[in-house]
Design an enzyme around this catalytic site. Structure first.
Site, PDB file in Angstrom:
ATOM      1  N   HIS A 204       0.830  -1.208   0.000  1.00 11.06           N
ATOM      2  CA  HIS A 204       0.000   0.000   0.000  1.00 11.06           C
ATOM      3  C   HIS A 204       0.862   1.254   0.000  1.00 11.06           C
ATOM      4  CE1 HIS A 204      -3.588   2.442   1.263  1.00 11.06           C
ATOM      5  NE2 HIS A 204      -2.624   3.208   1.744  1.00 11.06           N
TER       6      HIS A 204
ATOM      7  N   GLU B 205       1.357   3.906  -3.234  1.00 12.85           N
ATOM      8  CA  GLU B 205       0.941   5.301  -3.134  1.00 12.85           C
ATOM      9  C   GLU B 205       2.076   6.247  -3.506  1.00 12.85           C
ATOM     10  OE1 GLU B 205      -1.402   8.426  -2.896  1.00 12.85           O
ATOM     11  OE2 GLU B 205      -2.148   6.388  -2.553  1.00 12.85           O
TER      12      GLU B 205
ATOM     13  N   LYS C  84       2.950   5.903  -7.276  1.00  8.93           N
ATOM     14  CA  LYS C  84       1.850   6.480  -8.059  1.00  8.93           C
ATOM     15  C   LYS C  84       1.966   8.007  -8.103  1.00  8.93           C
ATOM     16  CE  LYS C  84      -1.960   7.256  -6.145  1.00  8.93           C
ATOM     17  NZ  LYS C  84      -3.216   7.156  -5.364  1.00  8.93           N
ATOM     18  N   ASN C  85       2.270   8.617  -6.947  1.00 11.23           N
ATOM     19  CA  ASN C  85       2.434  10.074  -6.907  1.00 11.23           C
ATOM     20  C   ASN C  85       3.593  10.527  -7.794  1.00 11.23           C
ATOM     21  OD1 ASN C  85       0.330  10.242  -5.106  1.00 11.23           O
ATOM     22  ND2 ASN C  85       1.604  10.607  -3.308  1.00 11.23           N
TER      23      ASN C  85
END
Length: 371
Positions: A242, A246, A249-250
């Site tokens: 997770h 995240e 992805k950013n």
């Protein structure tokens, strides 16, 4: 100044006797556990251990739920009367009642029934995070431009406590339920994997993040991973996935949007996994233009996001990829890191790029930071 929230649904009062019981439990001290404790006591899940675990949860979970109900009842700015917050509060009240009315766990038969109950409670709470996100988004809309994003510290502090508690509750329930799996995966003790390769988990998270980027933009920057894939340590792979998902992805979004109209190829994102004596550190580096120094504090708030908020879209599910747009990605990832004694830091150079440092405690000896 309190906002005049008017809930469209009638506020469901908590029965007097139940309310008194919740208040009594909310004054009790919560008992924290560590990753090492969970793993060592779960290595050989005998009937006696499962019975002991169920008895602990039977006493501990109502205390943790009561703490959160009390907070949900006393939020500032009219949030306690807001529809989505009321819905979440009622889920917590229902779960508290179910646990308190369940008789003492005295044998294996009781333990199996209790395990079924807490699994149902876990499923009941599946949509707590997106439901709260909608409620907080409505608060943001109600505030409009009258107040800045950082002028409600009490809301951010509450959400940090609330979501840290939620991570702990779901970890305790998930660990107990997973120990009943008749065919556990090799190397797993409940939800904990004793030999997690951070390089392999990072690569899987990178693949998922690049797929999400391709769905949005039709293409994705490359990601290069540096580290020893044979190195392993004990951790919860889903938590690690997770957080890395995240962060990557950013970075992908920042790089893609910076170079979307450029004649130059997108620079790749770099992921470095370092093995230290106390910490495993994962650094995610990009050349996506960076963040203004004045904007850095905002990235840890629950009101801030550079992505479009999907609040008016179809019914949302609790998936990291769908949570983009609520401003939850970074603060929630930092809570996951801190839950087992780690941390998350962001260092940025405006005009160049951003480095994220994800620190994971490899010793597993830090107790839950209970709010």
């Amino acid at each position: 100044m309190a906002l005049p929230y008017l809930a469209s649904a009638a506020r469901r009062a908590i029965e007097r006797g139940l309310a008194e019981e919740i208040k009594k439990c909310s004054l009790m001290k919560q008992t924290g556990v560590s990753l090492k404790h969970m793993m060592e006591f779960s290595l050989h899940p005998s009937d006696n251990y499962l019975l002991f675990s169920a008895q602990f949860l039977h006493k501990e979970l109502p205390v943790r739920l009561a703490h959160r109900v009390t907070e949900l009842e006393n939020l500032p700015h009219g949030l306690s009367s807001q529809d989505e917050v009321l819905k979440v509060r009622d889920w917590y009240v229902d779960s508290f009642r179910d646990l308190r009315t369940f008789p003492d766990v005295q044998d294996s038969k009781d333990e199996l029934k209790f395990t079924e109950l807490i699994n149902q409670i876990k499923m009941r709470h599946n949509n707590v995070m997106p439901t709260m996100a909608v409620g907080i988004h409505k608060l943001k809309q109600a505030l409009g431009r009258k107040q800045g994003l950082n002028e409600l510290p009490e809301i951010h502090q509450f959400l940090d406590r609330f979501y840290m508690s939620r991570i702990g509750i779901r970890m305790l329930i998930g660990q107990h339920v997973a120990l009943h799996d008749p065919k556990p995966l090799p190397g797993y003790v409940g939800l904990i994997c004793t030999k997690v390769s951070p390089v392999i988990v990072a690569q899987n998270a990178i693949d998922d993040a690049r797929c999400a980027c391709m769905r949005t933009y039709g293409t994705s920057p490359e990601v290069h991973v540096y580290g020893d894939p044979s190195f392993t340590f004990a951790y919860v792979p889903t938590h690690l996935h997770h957080m890395v998902f995240e962060l990557v992805k950013n970075s992908l979004r920042a790089v893609q949007e910076r170079y979307i109209d450029s004649d130059h190829d997108c620079p790749h994102v770099r992921v470095v996994v370092a093995d230290g004596l106390e910490d495993i550190t994962i650094k995610i580096s990009d050349e996506g233009g960076g963040i203004r120094r004045s904007g850095l504090p905002k990235i840890w708030t629950y009101f801030y996001s550079t992505a479009q908020t999907p609040v008016d879209g179809p019914q949302i599910q609790e998936l990291p990829s769908v949570m983009a747009g609520y401003g939850y990605g970074l603060p929630i990832s930092r809570l996951y890191a801190r839950y087992f004694g780690g941390d998350l830091q962001i260092i940025s150079m405006e005009g160049y790029g951003t480095d994220a440092y994800l620190h994971l405690n490899r010793l597993g000896n830090v107790q839950e930071p209970l709010p």
